[in-house]
Design an enzyme around this catalytic site. Structure first.
Site, PDB file in Angstrom:
ATOM      1  N   LYS A  85       0.846  -1.209   0.000  1.00  0.00           N
ATOM      2  CA  LYS A  85       0.000   0.000   0.000  1.00  0.00           C
ATOM      3  C   LYS A  85       0.871   1.245   0.000  1.00  0.00           C
ATOM      4  O   LYS A  85       0.725   2.145   0.837  1.00  0.00           O
ATOM      5  CB  LYS A  85      -0.951  -0.008   1.196  1.00  0.00           C
ATOM      6  CG  LYS A  85      -1.879  -1.236   1.220  1.00  0.00           C
ATOM      7  CD  LYS A  85      -2.833  -1.228   2.388  1.00  0.00           C
ATOM      8  CE  LYS A  85      -3.803  -2.390   2.382  1.00  0.00           C
ATOM      9  NZ  LYS A  85      -3.228  -3.675   2.809  1.00  0.00           N
ATOM     10  N   GLY A 206     -11.411  -9.257   2.173  1.00  0.00           N
ATOM     11  CA  GLY A 206     -12.452  -8.992   3.180  1.00  0.00           C
ATOM     12  C   GLY A 206     -13.532 -10.050   3.232  1.00  0.00           C
ATOM     13  O   GLY A 206     -14.587  -9.835   3.823  1.00  0.00           O
TER      14      GLY A 206
END
Ligand code: XMP
Length: 250
Positions: A85, A206
């Site tokens: 990220k 997720g």
């Protein structure tokens, strides 16, 4: 199309799998972590199309041992994403990108909020030189993502938009290899799918432990589902990865 993107597609076709295995394994010693990660990778390798390694693994093992794991993955015919990220200024992002690419990683995740000029432009340049991939975040999977990716903003023409819509439009200009949208919000996946190019891969983390559903995300437009704990914490990663792969192929 980058080599990364075509390798994921090839592995996905050959294994009939849309699953990316996230390896965030926690073990007390470096040796145990290396052995466990390699064991999970081997057990699941026939049922996944890519691996993903995160910063905890790099901090614990060090980049040179991580590089050995990446080499093992390549011997299994699978590419590896570094979920870093990236979110610093351009010259520092460039240093990190080069280190990760030199360690063998095939793609990096980047924080889209940093912006292009003087931020992510250097990372995209380094990835293109090496035919590797870049995956910008468009909406994260956790609850607090609403506060940033989900906030309402004024776009350049003065209209009120959702931040993730603006980001999805922006990354279309960047020659990227896919985007990350959390599986916990299928309605966002659906909207983003309509904004990006129809063939842009959407990677969705997720599922299961964070509450997202594999099928709902797939039906909303995700291309690949990122799964971590549900596989690596299982006593039988081979069986569990096979079961999850089947849910997505039926
Ligand atoms: P679990 O164990 O919940 O692991 O299946 C999920 C993996 O995905 C990563 N993760 C994200 N990565 N954007 C990302 O780029 C996200 O919104 C996001 N949410 C989770 C997480 O680091 C773990 O490896």
């Amino acid at each position: 199309m980058s080599r990364f993107r075509s390798e994921v597609e090839k592995a996905s076709r050959e294994r009939c799998s849309r699953i990316v295995l996230a390896l965030d394994i926690l073990e007390p010693s470096k040796d145990r972590l290396y052995e466990k990660a390699l064991w999970v990778m081997r057990e699941a390798s026939e049922n996944v199309c890519c691996f993903k390694i995160g910063i905890p693994t790099v901090l614990k093992l060090g980049l040179s041992d991580v590089s050995r794991l990446v080499e093992e993955a390549h011997d299994m015919g699978l590419p590896v994403i570094m979920d870093c990220k990236l979110g610093d200024v351009g010259h520092v992002n460039r240093m990190m990108a080069i280190l990760y690419f030199e360690a063998g990683f095939d793609a990096l995740t980047v924080n889209t909020l940093v912006g292009f000029e003087g931020g992510l432009d250097s990372v995209i340049e380094e990835s293109k030189k090496r035919d590797r991939g870049i995956l910008p975040l468009v909406y994260m999977s956790h609850k607090g993502a609403e506060e940033t990716f989900g906030q309402t903003v004024l776009s350049k023409d003065g209209t009120a938009r959702k931040m993730y819509e603006v980001l999805a439009e922006r990354v279309k200009l960047w020659d990227i290899d896919g985007i990350v949208v959390g599986a916990t919000r299928p309605e966002v996946i659906r909207q983003v799918r309509d904004i990006v190019e129809p063939d842009t891969p959407i990677y969705s983390p997720g599922v299961i432990f964070q509450g997202g559903s594999l099928r709902d995300a797939l039906e909303a437009g995700s291309t690949y589902l990122i799964v971590g704990r549900a596989i690596y914490l299982s006593e039988n990663p081979r069986g569990e990865s096979a079961r999850l792969k089947k849910i997505l192929s039926t």
